[in-house]
Motif scaffolding. Structure first.
Motif, PDB file in Angstrom:
ATOM      1  N   VAL A 135      29.100  37.794  -7.335  1.00 52.30           N
ATOM      2  CA  VAL A 135      29.840  37.252  -6.198  1.00 52.30           C
ATOM      3  C   VAL A 135      30.781  36.181  -6.727  1.00 52.30           C
ATOM      4  O   VAL A 135      30.356  35.222  -7.367  1.00 52.30           O
ATOM      5  CB  VAL A 135      28.871  36.665  -5.159  1.00 52.30           C
ATOM      6  CG1 VAL A 135      29.639  36.116  -3.971  1.00 52.30           C
ATOM      7  CG2 VAL A 135      27.858  37.693  -4.719  1.00 52.30           C
ATOM      8  N   ASP A 136      32.097  36.335  -6.464  1.00 53.02           N
ATOM      9  CA  ASP A 136      33.067  35.331  -6.910  1.00 53.02           C
ATOM     10  C   ASP A 136      33.195  34.222  -5.869  1.00 53.02           C
ATOM     11  O   ASP A 136      32.521  34.228  -4.844  1.00 53.02           O
ATOM     12  CB  ASP A 136      34.413  35.974  -7.225  1.00 53.02           C
ATOM     13  CG  ASP A 136      35.024  36.667  -6.028  1.00 53.02           C
ATOM     14  OD1 ASP A 136      34.431  36.607  -4.938  1.00 53.02           O
ATOM     15  OD2 ASP A 136      36.106  37.268  -6.190  1.00 53.02           O
ATOM     16  N   GLN A 137      34.083  33.289  -6.119  1.00 54.28           N
ATOM     17  CA  GLN A 137      34.217  32.131  -5.233  1.00 54.28           C
ATOM     18  C   GLN A 137      34.746  32.503  -3.857  1.00 54.28           C
ATOM     19  O   GLN A 137      34.486  31.816  -2.882  1.00 54.28           O
ATOM     20  CB  GLN A 137      35.139  31.093  -5.867  1.00 54.28           C
ATOM     21  CG  GLN A 137      34.511  30.432  -7.077  1.00 54.28           C
ATOM     22  CD  GLN A 137      35.426  29.400  -7.703  1.00 54.28           C
ATOM     23  OE1 GLN A 137      36.574  29.293  -7.333  1.00 54.28           O
ATOM     24  NE2 GLN A 137      34.902  28.662  -8.669  1.00 54.28           N
ATOM     25  N   ASP A 138      35.492  33.562  -3.770  1.00 58.31           N
ATOM     26  CA  ASP A 138      36.034  33.991  -2.478  1.00 58.31           C
ATOM     27  C   ASP A 138      35.001  34.722  -1.637  1.00 58.31           C
ATOM     28  O   ASP A 138      35.228  34.990  -0.464  1.00 58.31           O
ATOM     29  CB  ASP A 138      37.244  34.913  -2.686  1.00 58.31           C
ATOM     30  CG  ASP A 138      38.396  34.172  -3.358  1.00 58.31           C
ATOM     31  OD1 ASP A 138      38.484  32.942  -3.159  1.00 58.31           O
ATOM     32  OD2 ASP A 138      39.191  34.816  -4.071  1.00 58.31           O
TER      33      ASP A 138
END
Length: 155
Positions: free
Chosen positions: A124-127
């Motif tokens: 899971v990325d920051q967005d």
């Protein structure tokens, strides 16, 4: 009708007056003896040993007052330091327990993003976008082939 209490009080007051007059007589005798006696240490030992003379109140020496004040000040500082230290240690203990609880809760949040066994792991990325972590298997190649064919069909 007689008042026994009043009579008793009158007798006590007369006894107090008589004792006070005998005390003043003793003080006068002591003063006369002190003026007649020499200034040696023996004059101090010649004081009468009666209970009335021992009842006389003299102020304590000034150094004793200062010593008592210094002891009280030192005890106040020591007791204040001990109370402050114990209160500080108790507060530090409470705050460290709260930090540990918060850290445990944050670890639980991180653990909640993991999927059960048998499911592919996600990144899971920051967005907030999730992608499947490449594990080097053919399913990753299939996913990339599907995405390239979807791109080709859109053009």
């Amino acid at each position: 009708m007689t008042d026994d209490f009043f009579d008793d009080e009158q007798e006590l007051m007369e006894a107090d007056v008589a004792a006070a007059s005998s005390d003043t007589d003793m003080v006068e005798q002591e003063a006369a003896a002190a003026s007649n006696a020499s200034e040696s240490d023996d004059a101090a030992d010649q004081k009468p040993a009666s209970g009335n003379a021992a009842r006389r109140n003299d102020a304590p020496p000034f150094w004793m007052v200062l010593a008592i004040a210094a002891i009280a000040l030192i005890l106040g500082v020591v007791i204040g330091y001990m109370i402050g230290t114990s209160a500080t240690l108790a507060e530090l203990g409470n705050s460290s327990e709260q930090m540990v609880q918060q850290q445990d809760q944050s670890d639980e949040v991180l653990d909640s993003t993991k999927l059960p066994e048998g499911h592919p792991q996600l990144s899971v990325d920051q967005d907030g976008n999730a992608t499947v972590v490449d594990s080097g298997s053919s399913s990753a190649d299939d996913a990339s082939a599907d995405s390239s064919s979807a791109n080709a069909s859109q053009e």
